[in-house]
Design a protein around this motif. Structure first.
Motif, PDB file in Angstrom:
ATOM      1  N   GLN A 182       0.822  -1.205   0.000  1.00  0.00           N
ATOM      2  CA  GLN A 182       0.000   0.000   0.000  1.00  0.00           C
ATOM      3  C   GLN A 182       0.857   1.256   0.000  1.00  0.00           C
ATOM      4  OE1 GLN A 182      -3.160   0.769  -0.170  1.00  0.00           O
ATOM      5  NE2 GLN A 182      -4.027  -1.271  -0.274  1.00  0.00           N
ATOM      6  N   ARG A 186       1.879   4.171  -3.166  1.00  0.00           N
ATOM      7  CA  ARG A 186       1.749   5.619  -2.986  1.00  0.00           C
ATOM      8  C   ARG A 186       2.990   6.370  -3.449  1.00  0.00           C
ATOM      9  NH1 ARG A 186      -0.895   5.884   3.128  1.00  0.00           N
ATOM     10  NH2 ARG A 186      -2.697   4.553   2.683  1.00  0.00           N
ATOM     11  N   ILE A 193      -5.663   2.487 -11.173  1.00  0.00           N
ATOM     12  CA  ILE A 193      -6.785   1.682 -10.692  1.00  0.00           C
ATOM     13  C   ILE A 193      -6.345   0.242 -10.429  1.00  0.00           C
ATOM     14  CG2 ILE A 193      -7.554   0.918 -12.969  1.00  0.00           C
ATOM     15  CD1 ILE A 193     -10.445   1.301 -11.967  1.00  0.00           C
ATOM     16  N   GLN A 194      -5.158  -0.120 -10.955  1.00  0.00           N
ATOM     17  CA  GLN A 194      -4.626  -1.452 -10.715  1.00  0.00           C
ATOM     18  C   GLN A 194      -4.414  -1.725  -9.227  1.00  0.00           C
ATOM     19  OE1 GLN A 194      -1.289  -0.913 -13.494  1.00  0.00           O
ATOM     20  NE2 GLN A 194      -1.894  -2.870 -14.413  1.00  0.00           N
ATOM     21  N   SER A 195      -4.124  -0.650  -8.489  1.00  0.00           N
ATOM     22  CA  SER A 195      -3.930  -0.794  -7.043  1.00  0.00           C
ATOM     23  C   SER A 195      -5.186  -1.328  -6.373  1.00  0.00           C
ATOM     24  CB  SER A 195      -3.547   0.559  -6.432  1.00  0.00           C
ATOM     25  OG  SER A 195      -3.565   0.492  -5.027  1.00  0.00           O
ATOM     26  N   PHE A 196      -6.321  -0.730  -6.734  1.00  0.00           N
ATOM     27  CA  PHE A 196      -7.600  -1.167  -6.170  1.00  0.00           C
ATOM     28  C   PHE A 196      -7.927  -2.586  -6.608  1.00  0.00           C
ATOM     29  CE2 PHE A 196     -12.235  -1.547  -6.700  1.00  0.00           C
ATOM     30  CZ  PHE A 196     -12.637  -1.383  -5.377  1.00  0.00           C
ATOM     31  N   ILE A 197      -7.680  -2.888  -7.879  1.00  0.00           N
ATOM     32  CA  ILE A 197      -7.965  -4.226  -8.402  1.00  0.00           C
ATOM     33  C   ILE A 197      -7.108  -5.275  -7.717  1.00  0.00           C
ATOM     34  CG2 ILE A 197      -7.864  -5.674 -10.469  1.00  0.00           C
ATOM     35  CD1 ILE A 197      -8.517  -3.171 -12.107  1.00  0.00           C
ATOM     36  N   SER A 198      -5.832  -4.953  -7.479  1.00  0.00           N
ATOM     37  CA  SER A 198      -4.935  -5.915  -6.826  1.00  0.00           C
ATOM     38  C   SER A 198      -5.387  -6.208  -5.405  1.00  0.00           C
ATOM     39  CB  SER A 198      -3.504  -5.378  -6.823  1.00  0.00           C
ATOM     40  OG  SER A 198      -3.365  -4.293  -5.927  1.00  0.00           O
ATOM     41  N   ASP A 199      -5.842  -5.163  -4.691  1.00  0.00           N
ATOM     42  CA  ASP A 199      -6.329  -5.364  -3.326  1.00  0.00           C
ATOM     43  C   ASP A 199      -7.540  -6.292  -3.310  1.00  0.00           C
ATOM     44  OD1 ASP A 199      -4.384  -3.761  -2.333  1.00  0.00           O
ATOM     45  OD2 ASP A 199      -5.652  -2.001  -2.024  1.00  0.00           O
ATOM     46  N   ILE A 200      -8.469  -6.035  -4.225  1.00  0.00           N
ATOM     47  CA  ILE A 200      -9.685  -6.849  -4.287  1.00  0.00           C
ATOM     48  C   ILE A 200      -9.357  -8.292  -4.648  1.00  0.00           C
ATOM     49  CG2 ILE A 200     -11.864  -7.195  -5.498  1.00  0.00           C
ATOM     50  CD1 ILE A 200     -11.899  -4.857  -3.537  1.00  0.00           C
ATOM     51  N   ARG A 262      -6.812   1.912   5.511  1.00  0.00           N
ATOM     52  CA  ARG A 262      -7.968   2.435   4.781  1.00  0.00           C
ATOM     53  C   ARG A 262      -8.513   3.705   5.430  1.00  0.00           C
ATOM     54  NH1 ARG A 262      -6.630   0.023   0.434  1.00  0.00           N
ATOM     55  NH2 ARG A 262      -6.937  -2.213   0.409  1.00  0.00           N
TER      56      ARG A 262
END
Length: 311
Positions: A182, A186, A193-200, A262
């Motif tokens: 995370q 930063r 948006i890959q960051s969000f996809i990787s987390d999910i 978060r």
């Protein structure tokens, strides 16, 4: 949101959380070293007890050995770096080493839950299908299951975070004591948006799926236990309690990690921001050998025999 791209390529990160340690660094070094050695010794002793006592050469205890190996692996992924950085003046970590630590930590996190899922499945077969247990959970299948757990966990990390390896970084200050994806994201020159996809994807593949399997296994165990004798209920409770406590502790740790990253709570101390995400890495590796060592009668008896032979 685009960041201004640096002219020179970043080859190392700085772990800024160590900068304010001051003269207490020697005290912290000793505390961390003692804790790390204690984790390794406690888990190694449990592995040796299971290895030496042939009566413990059963699927449940083989899976427990795998869990202990992972506790040592997770701790080794974290504590040696903490110890080296504690006495360092620069607090720098090269990019490859940072990525390697991240890979080991997140793979270990996945292995932890997947191993507990395998152990829950083992208990489900033992309690709900006792006559078929030796056929379904034979030694070959147990070792195959362990291999699949590690392979699945490693591939889930690669699938979820592989894009990080190609990121370009415009900053190199990580406000933590270890390399976390995370915080690394930063530092990239552009937020994707890959960051969000990787987390999910990681949460789904490495947390939600194994946790769902654990939940389903114990729900079926509970349903069977309601119809069985008091003695069988007690036996089921005895063998399942350590696993339930381990899963609960992991769940609490993941909540702490989620809250800290978060919803960055600015009102709490910096030390709390650092310790909360590390809750699982601090307590889980020590919880495992003690919970299973004291709660499972066979292992407790083996400990006693193991110690008596040494006297």
């Amino acid at each position: 949101m685009e960041k201004m791209e640096n002219s020179s390529e970043i080859v190392s990160f700085v772990l800024s959380a160590f900068e304010n340690v001051g003269e207490l660094k020697y005290l912290y070094f000793v505390i961390i070293l003692v804790w790390y050695v204690s984790i390794c010794v406690a888990n190694t002793v449990l592995i040796l007890v299971i290895r030496v006592d042939r009566r413990l050469h059963e699927p449940m205890y083989i899976l427990l050995c795998n869990l202990c190996v992972n506790e040592i692996n997770a701790s080794t992924s974290l504590y040696p770096l903490l110890l080296s950085q504690m006495l360092s003046d620069s607090h720098e970590v090269t990019v490859p080493w940072c990525f390697l630590q991240m890979c080991c930590l997140y793979t270990s996190a996945s292995v932890e839950l997947c191993s507990l899922a395998a152990m829950a499945y083992d208990r489900y077969i033992s309690i709900c299908h006792p006559l078929r247990y030796n056929v379904i959970m034979n030694t070959e299948r147990v070792f195959l299951l362990i291999l699949l757990v590690w392979l699945y966990s490693f591939l889930s990390f690669i699938f979820s975070f592989s894009f990080i390896f190609s990121l370009k970084f415009c900053e190199n200050i990580i406000h933590n004591t270890y390399c976390d994806h995370q915080l690394i994201i930063r530092l990239s020159c552009s937020v994707s948006i890959q960051s969000f996809i990787s987390d999910i994807s990681f949460a789904t593949v490495s947390v939600f799926i194994p946790f769902s399997l654990i939940l389903v296994s114990y729900m079926k165990i509970l349903r069977v236990c309601r119809k069985t004798s008091k003695e069988n209920k007690q036996k089921a409770v005895t063998t399942c309690t350590p696993q339930i406590i381990s899963v609960s502790n992991l769940f609490v740790g993941y909540i702490f990690y989620f809250i800290d990253f978060r919803f960055v709570v600015s009102q709490v101390l910096d030390e709390v921001h650092i310790i909360l995400p590390m809750y699982v890495l601090i307590f889980q590796p020590m919880l495992t050998p003690f919970m299973y060592g004291f709660k499972l009668p066979k292992i407790r008896q083996s400990y006693q025999r193991f110690l008596l032979k040494r006297k």
